[in-house]
Design an enzyme around this catalytic site. Structure first.
Site, PDB file in Angstrom:
ATOM      1  N   HIS A 213       0.431  75.131  43.019  1.00 30.31           N
ATOM      2  CA  HIS A 213       0.183  74.456  44.288  1.00 30.31           C
ATOM      3  C   HIS A 213       1.116  73.256  44.388  1.00 30.31           C
ATOM      4  O   HIS A 213       1.256  72.475  43.453  1.00 30.31           O
ATOM      5  CB  HIS A 213      -1.279  74.013  44.346  1.00 30.31           C
ATOM      6  CG  HIS A 213      -1.580  73.085  45.478  1.00 30.31           C
ATOM      7  ND1 HIS A 213      -1.166  73.324  46.769  1.00 30.31           N
ATOM      8  CD2 HIS A 213      -2.252  71.900  45.509  1.00 30.31           C
ATOM      9  CE1 HIS A 213      -1.576  72.355  47.554  1.00 30.31           C
ATOM     10  NE2 HIS A 213      -2.226  71.467  46.813  1.00 30.31           N
TER      11      HIS A 213
ATOM     12  N   ASN B   7       2.524  68.764  50.928  1.00 35.19           N
ATOM     13  CA  ASN B   7       1.338  69.526  50.539  1.00 35.19           C
ATOM     14  C   ASN B   7       0.827  70.279  51.761  1.00 35.19           C
ATOM     15  O   ASN B   7       0.297  69.683  52.696  1.00 35.19           O
ATOM     16  CB  ASN B   7       0.274  68.563  50.006  1.00 35.19           C
ATOM     17  CG  ASN B   7      -0.980  69.279  49.522  1.00 35.19           C
ATOM     18  OD1 ASN B   7      -1.198  70.453  49.808  1.00 35.19           O
ATOM     19  ND2 ASN B   7      -1.830  68.560  48.803  1.00 35.19           N
TER      20      ASN B   7
ATOM     21  N   CYS C  99      -7.093  73.651  48.896  1.00 35.29           N
ATOM     22  CA  CYS C  99      -5.764  73.954  48.357  1.00 35.29           C
ATOM     23  C   CYS C  99      -5.756  75.142  47.398  1.00 35.29           C
ATOM     24  O   CYS C  99      -4.708  75.749  47.167  1.00 35.29           O
ATOM     25  CB  CYS C  99      -5.188  72.724  47.668  1.00 35.29           C
ATOM     26  SG  CYS C  99      -5.014  71.295  48.758  1.00 35.29           S
TER      27      CYS C  99
END
Length: 326
Positions: free
Chosen positions: A253, A283, A116
């Site tokens: 993020h 996500n 990520c």
């Protein structure tokens, strides 16, 4: 004295057409509900790629959009970095497949894997090449098909992730060497491999010979995320001589709304400065920040001259932050 900066000159994104809501997941037999997911994560829906939509397909479409906004052609690009944990193939790299799909015949391309945190790592890496004269213009892409790593019987993970891609074009330009310059002003990267078991995929070509499925200790990831991101952001502020008050936008993020808001509060960043897309995208790992940047750019929030902080934490753990003036 001139100081070479990496300036954002274009931004683009691509999301698969298939949208899966929380209610859709519950109706498919997953033991969950819209209320349960929204309360714990802030996620309401996610996009899921079709079988023919590989990571390179998503990345190519986002890259074309970024080039179009920049008013550039593929021939103007001499560096392609694709941040991804879901490559089309073990090799060649997804970046080279995007390079070929765009018709770029010069320069060089490679993948970067930091889960990520991949896009932040890729921005920092591209900045080093541009600042030292190793390239003139870079396509920096975050692209993922995370839906293919999910265990759809594990409600604690399968509800969290989605697919998508975002991209920016960075161009080397001379600045004055102050924080008033446009471009990447500072970045800070960290990793700590001791935390592998908290967030990982239980397969790979060098271990099981399989793709594997995503596994996560959610509470541990939450605790580490809120506690760790502040150090890289604070160091980035120090390196650039700026503070949270100077920020126009904080683009973290997009993993979990509670993590995002807790981190912003801890850093003294006003919540109205936080860009949130996790409700719409879920996500999307390395794609989440460029997708959020594109959304905020296109709705008029991010404007030229704005000071923008990006930050992320990913499996490994890897984490980092970068500050740029748009």
């Amino acid at each position: 004295m001139a100081h070479r900066r990496s300036v954002v000159v274009g931004c683009g994104a691509y999301l698969p057409e298939t949208v899966v809501t929380n209610t859709d997941l519950a109706e498919r037999g997953i033991e969950t509900s819209d209320e349960w997911i929204v309360q714990r994560t802030g996620i309401r829906q996610r996009h899921i790629a079709r079988p023919d939509e590989t990571t390179s397909v998503l990345g190519t479409r986002a890259a074309r959009a970024a080039l179009d906004e920049a008013g550039l052609s593929p021939a103007d690009i001499d560096l392609v970095i694709c941040a991804t944990s879901t490559p089309d193939h073990t090799f060649p790299s997804t970046a080279t497949q995007i390079q070929a799909a765009l018709g770029i015949e010069g320069g060089f391309a490679f993948d970067l894997q930091a889960v990520c945190a991949g896009f932040v790592y890729a921005v920092a890496t591209a900045d080093r090449f541009l600042a030292t004269g190793g390239a003139k213009r870079a396509l920096v892409i975050g692209a993922e098909t995370f839906s293919r790593l999910l265990d759809w019987e594990d409600r604690t993970t399968c509800v969290l992730f989605g697919d998508g891609a975002g991209a920016i074009v960075l161009e080397a330009r001379d600045g004055e060497g102050t924080n008033a310059d446009r471009g990447v002003l500072a970045s800070c990267l960290r990793s700590d491999g001791r935390h592998r078991a908290k967030l990982y995929v239980d397969g790979g070509p060098g271990s099981t010979g399989t793709t594997g499925k995503l596994r996560m200790e959610g509470r541990e990831v939450f605790r580490f995320a809120v506690g760790s991101v502040t150090d890289v952001i604070e160091e980035t502020f120090r390196a650039s001589g700026t503070t949270a008050d100077d920020l126009a936008w904080f683009v973290p993020h997009q993993a979990n709304r509670r993590i995002i808001e807790a981190s912003a509060d801890k850093l003294g960043i006003a919540r109205e400065k936080v860009v949130l897309t996790v409700d719409r995208h879920g996500n999307t790992s390395a794609a989440s920040i460029p997708l959020a940047l594109d959304a905020a750019r296109r709705d008029g929030r991010i404007r030229e001259g704005d000071l923008v902080m990006i930050e992320a934490i990913g499996g490994g753990f890897t984490w980092g932050a970068a500050l740029l003036r748009w």
